[in-house]
Write a protein that holds these residues in place. Structure first.
Motif, PDB file in Angstrom:
ATOM      1  N   HIS A  94      -6.885  22.728  -1.806  1.00 35.67           N
ATOM      2  CA  HIS A  94      -8.230  22.191  -1.620  1.00 35.67           C
ATOM      3  C   HIS A  94      -8.846  22.558  -0.268  1.00 35.67           C
TER       4      HIS A  94
ATOM      5  N   LEU B 216     -15.943  20.543  -5.924  1.00 35.11           N
ATOM      6  CA  LEU B 216     -15.986  22.001  -5.973  1.00 35.11           C
ATOM      7  C   LEU B 216     -16.632  22.537  -4.702  1.00 35.11           C
TER       8      LEU B 216
ATOM      9  N   SER C 208     -13.468  28.233 -13.082  1.00 35.25           N
ATOM     10  CA  SER C 208     -14.246  27.081 -13.514  1.00 35.25           C
ATOM     11  C   SER C 208     -15.472  27.551 -14.284  1.00 35.25           C
TER      12      SER C 208
ATOM     13  N   TYR D   8     -21.967  28.291 -10.095  1.00 34.90           N
ATOM     14  CA  TYR D   8     -21.820  28.344  -8.643  1.00 34.90           C
ATOM     15  C   TYR D   8     -23.076  28.918  -7.995  1.00 34.90           C
TER      16      TYR D   8
ATOM     17  N   ILE E  36     -10.920  29.417  -8.798  1.00 33.39           N
ATOM     18  CA  ILE E  36     -10.449  28.212  -8.106  1.00 33.39           C
ATOM     19  C   ILE E  36      -8.924  28.140  -7.978  1.00 33.39           C
TER      20      ILE E  36
ATOM     21  N   GLN F  46      -7.690  25.225  -5.608  1.00 28.51           N
ATOM     22  CA  GLN F  46      -8.871  24.551  -5.081  1.00 28.51           C
ATOM     23  C   GLN F  46      -8.956  23.101  -5.567  1.00 28.51           C
ATOM     24  N   CYS F  47      -8.257  22.793  -6.633  1.00 27.88           N
ATOM     25  CA  CYS F  47      -8.247  21.430  -7.176  1.00 27.88           C
ATOM     26  C   CYS F  47      -7.571  20.468  -6.196  1.00 27.88           C
TER      27      CYS F  47
END
Length: 282
Positions: free
Chosen positions: A109, A176, A192, A196, A227, A242-243
């Motif tokens: 993240h 996000l 995802s 964006y 991600i 990225q989660c």
């Protein structure tokens, strides 16, 4: 993580601090990862464990930290907060030595925003989030964007040990980023379906200066929907996911599987050999 497991030598060090999060919710995820003996340490004390002699006691490092920025003071160079802080020379030297040796790293993240004054860090992780306008690879960019509590669909882009047992598509509620991915140096794993574009995100610089959830006068080029990825740096296998912003994401079984897989993969002899082979062929 409350009990000490002296029977388990699969030690993993989890590093935190620098960005708000619910400590109990986040660390409880590691209690549910079978076979992993995790303990945590905060910045700046965690920097000491990059010493190769100390690092060898841990099969992998999991980074959920965001050092290198003083959010309470403007930078003399541009008059904007956060003030960027250079990593200690000894820390950089130890970090690069570990990467040369072949240590496993999982970045999660907000780690993509860490150490902005050290450009090589972004190359290690495979991307960069800007809290204020700045340069990335010699090009000027605006500050990056953020958006909390977005329910979006994630797609698995290829079979890999990190994605084993994960549904080909799954839904997750998470924060996000509209930031930068170095797609010339990463192997894509997750994308995802979110759009964006800057109209779907808020300015991180405006949040720093006290105006949350604002994009007034802020513009950003369309971003990458990637991600999750794997890569190597020197002889080390690296995963970025990225989660993982809050309990809604922590509680996702897909997130838990990805995290477990990522730790086990970067700690494996196979992943370290993969990184060495890639490094030797560059």
């Amino acid at each position: 993580m409350a009990m000490i497991d002296y029977q388990n030598d699969n030690a993993v060090l989890v590093m935190t601090k620098g960005h708000p999060f619910n400590r109990e919710d986040f660390l409880s995820v590691f209690d549910g990862i079978e076979g992993i003996n995790a303990c945590s340490v905060e910045q700046p004390a965690s920097q000491a464990f990059f010493n190769p002699e100390l690092a060898k006691d841990y099969r992998a490092f999991v980074l959920y930290d965001m050092p290198g920025m003083d959010f309470f003071k403007a930078d003399a160079d541009d008059g904007l907060a956060p003030r960027y802080i250079e990593p200690p020379t000894s820390f950089k030297e130890n970090f690069l030595a570990l990467l040369e040796q072949g240590h496993g790293f999982v970045f999660l993240h907000h780690t993509i925003a860490a150490w902005p004054a050290w450009p090589e860090y972004a190359e290690i992780i495979g991307g960069k989030f800007l809290y204020k306008p700045g340069q990335i690879r010699g090009v000027d960019y605006p500050d990056s964007g953020y958006r909390h509590e977005i329910t979006h669909q994630v797609s698995v882009l290829q079979d890999h040990p990190v994605t084993a047992g994960v549904s080909q598509t799954f839904s997750i509620n998470d924060e996000l980023y509209l930031s930068h991915v170095f797609d010339d140096s990463v192997i894509p794993l997750l994308s995802s379906d979110y759009d964006y574009c800057d109209s779907n995100f808020y300015s991180s610089q405006q949040a720093v200066t006290g105006t949350m959830f604002s994009r007034e006068g802020w513009h950003h080029a369309p971003g990458h929907n990637l991600i999750g990825w794997v890569k190597h740096y020197k002889n080390s296998p690296i995963v970025y996911l990225q989660c993982g912003d809050s309990k809604a994401a922590y509680d996702s079984t897909e997130y838990q599987t990805l995290l477990s897989n990522a730790i086990n993969w970067v700690a494996s002899d196979e992943a370290k050999q993969w990184a060495r082979d890639r490094n030797n062929h560059e």
